[in-house]
Design a protein around this motif. Structure first.
Motif, short mmCIF file in Angstrom:
data_model
loop_
_atom_site.label_atom_id
_atom_site.label_comp_id
_atom_site.label_asym_id
_atom_site.label_seq_id
_atom_site.Cartn_x
_atom_site.Cartn_y
_atom_site.Cartn_z
N ARG A 241 -5.70 -12.18 1.88
CA ARG A 241 -6.28 -11.52 0.71
C ARG A 241 -5.83 -10.06 0.63
O ARG A 241 -5.49 -9.55 -0.45
N GLN A 242 -5.80 -9.38 1.75
CA GLN A 242 -5.37 -7.98 1.76
C GLN A 242 -3.90 -7.86 1.38
O GLN A 242 -3.52 -6.94 0.65
N GLU A 243 -3.07 -8.80 1.87
CA GLU A 243 -1.65 -8.75 1.52
C GLU A 243 -1.45 -8.97 0.02
O GLU A 243 -0.63 -8.29 -0.62
N ALA A 244 -2.19 -9.93 -0.56
CA ALA A 244 -2.07 -10.19 -2.00
C ALA A 244 -2.53 -8.97 -2.81
O ALA A 244 -1.91 -8.60 -3.81
N ALA A 245 -3.62 -8.35 -2.38
CA ALA A 245 -4.10 -7.16 -3.09
C ALA A 245 -3.09 -6.02 -3.01
O ALA A 245 -2.86 -5.31 -3.99
N LYS A 247 0.19 -6.33 -2.63
CA LYS A 247 1.34 -6.68 -3.47
C LYS A 247 1.05 -6.44 -4.94
O LYS A 247 1.88 -5.90 -5.69
N LYS A 248 -0.16 -6.81 -5.38
CA LYS A 248 -0.54 -6.61 -6.78
C LYS A 248 -0.59 -5.13 -7.12
O LYS A 248 -0.15 -4.70 -8.19
N ALA A 249 -1.12 -4.34 -6.21
CA ALA A 249 -1.19 -2.90 -6.44
C ALA A 249 0.19 -2.28 -6.54
O ALA A 249 0.45 -1.40 -7.37
N GLU A 251 2.96 -3.83 -7.59
CA GLU A 251 3.53 -4.22 -8.87
C GLU A 251 2.98 -3.38 -10.02
O GLU A 251 3.71 -2.93 -10.91
N GLU A 252 1.67 -3.15 -10.01
CA GLU A 252 1.07 -2.33 -11.06
C GLU A 252 1.60 -0.90 -11.03
O GLU A 252 1.85 -0.29 -12.07
N LYS A 255 5.05 -0.88 -12.62
CA LYS A 255 4.98 -0.97 -14.09
C LYS A 255 4.57 0.37 -14.70
O LYS A 255 5.11 0.80 -15.73
#
Length: 403
Positions: A241-245, A247-249, A251-252, A255
């Motif tokens: 979960r921490q790795e996914a969060a 990665k999403k941060a 990417e944002e 952008k």
């Protein structure tokens, strides 16, 4: 893991009220008993533990050997303190309770807490020790509290009579020790024989030493594999979960950086154009101001020259332009010309009146206190007549020049 049935003999005599062990002798002893019971029951599911008291009205069995840890801990509440410790009777009753254990394959062990003076003599204790050895009963002694001259010697004699193949142990805990259970954690009484201690004992020892154990998540997978597996799965899920969060941060953030570059470039171009326009407007204003200043300077130079005709013609030209543009100004100029004409005519009339001597004499004679024959008055009239005559000559010359 040793399969064992254990009886713990508690000292609840009057000496247990002392406070030389924190918080008191009896409370320190109770904490150590709870810790040992937990270690014994956790080291092997088939281990059993029983508890009896050696003082008060007599030896009393609180609970027979059982594997129910809750039942064992519950019997420690509400114990009465009083009387003297009867060590010999307590050991004999404990041996009898172990003899009637349900599982005969369990090894027998007695743990004695001796915190008060011992009234039995050395020979009686040695006899009890030999009897325990004959029945294959191991003995552990915890010597704390009172330290009279014969107590330690009697206990050592009892231990030497029982000991066989170093299965028996004795621990001396001097007064002033902070916590009795902390001292016992690192001893063979707590850790067991020949195995380095059970998982519960190792975890308790690690907690006492600093709270760090050698097992992942602080749980021995041999004792509780389901808990260890659940903790490991939970840790892996949390890590994912921490790795996914993260990665999403990332990417944002990328952008936002791209979106910020485009507006910044267009804004730079707009700012450049506006700066160019402003610069050109400023330059034009400066040129206009320079032209006006040059024109004014030329006009001032022309007016400062000694040529009166040119200046007079310039004034006439400016005046005529102003009159053509403003009718009111033309009317004001006409009135001023008429006033100047009247002034000049009035000055001429005044000169004519002053030249008439009889008229002046009659006016002066009519004034009270004035003598026309006074020399000073005659001199003043003569000077005024000369001035009027000179002014008249000048006016005639000016008219002739104009014509």
């Amino acid at each position: 893991m040793v399969l064992e049935a254990t009886m713990i003999c508690i000292d609840n005599s009057e000496w247990m009220r002392n406070g030389d062990y924190a918080p008191s002798r009896f409370q320190a002893q109770a904490d150590a008993v709870n810790l040992i019971c937990g270690a014994k029951t956790q080291s092997n599911p088939e281990n059993t533990v029983g508890i009896l008291t050696m003082a008060g009205k007599g030896v009393r069995v609180l609970v027979t050997p059982t594997s129910d840890l809750g039942k064992i801990l519950a019997c420690m509440h509400g114990l009465e303190i009083g009387g003297e410790m009867n060590l010999a009777a307590g050991i004999q009753v404990a041996q009898l309770a172990l003899k009637h254990r349900q599982n005969k394959k369990q090894q027998q062990r007695i743990i004695v807490f001796a915190g008060s003076p011992i009234k039995h003599d050395k020979k009686a204790l040695e006899m009890i020790g030999r009897k325990l050895k004959k029945n294959n009963v191991a003995l552990d002694i915890i010597n704390f509290g009172e330290e009279d001259d014969g107590k330690t010697e009697k206990l050592e004699a009892l231990l030497s009579a029982v000991n066989s193949n170093d299965t028996c142990h004795m621990v001396h805990v001097p007064p002033g020790s902070n916590v009795l259970s902390d001292v016992l954690i690192s001893t063979p009484i707590f850790t067991g024989d020949g195995e380095g201690g059970s998982g519960f004992a190792a975890a308790a020892a690690a907690a006492a030493a600093g709270g760090v154990s050698g097992f992942e998540f602080g749980v021995d997978p041999n004792l509780d594999p389901e808990l260890a597996l659940a903790l490991r799965v939970s840790m892996e899920e949390e890590r994912a979960r921490q790795e996914a969060a993260a990665k999403k941060a990332a990417e944002e953030a990328a952008k936002q950086e791209k979106a910020g570059e485009q507006p910044s470039s267009s804004q730079d171009a707009t700012m450049t154009e506006s700066s160019n326009v402003t610069a050109s407007e400023t330059e034009n204003k400066r040129n206009d101001v320079t032209d006006e200043e040059n024109a004014l300077l030329q006009q001032a130079l022309a007016m400062s020259m000694d040529d009166p005709a040119s200046s007079h013609s310039m004034e006439d030209t400016d005046m005529s332009e102003a009159v053509a543009d403003d009718p009111e100004l033309a009317l004001a100029l006409q009135l001023s010309v008429q006033d100047s004409t009247k002034d000049s005519s009035s000055q001429a009339d005044m000169g004519n009146l002053l030249s008439d001597q009889s008229f002046v004499s009659s006016i002066l004679a009519s004034l009270p206190g004035v003598d026309p024959n006074d020399p000073s008055v005659k001199d003043l009239l003569a000077s005024m007549q000369n001035q009027s005559e000179s002014q008249g000559k000048k006016d005639e010359e000016k008219k002739q020049d104009d014509n």
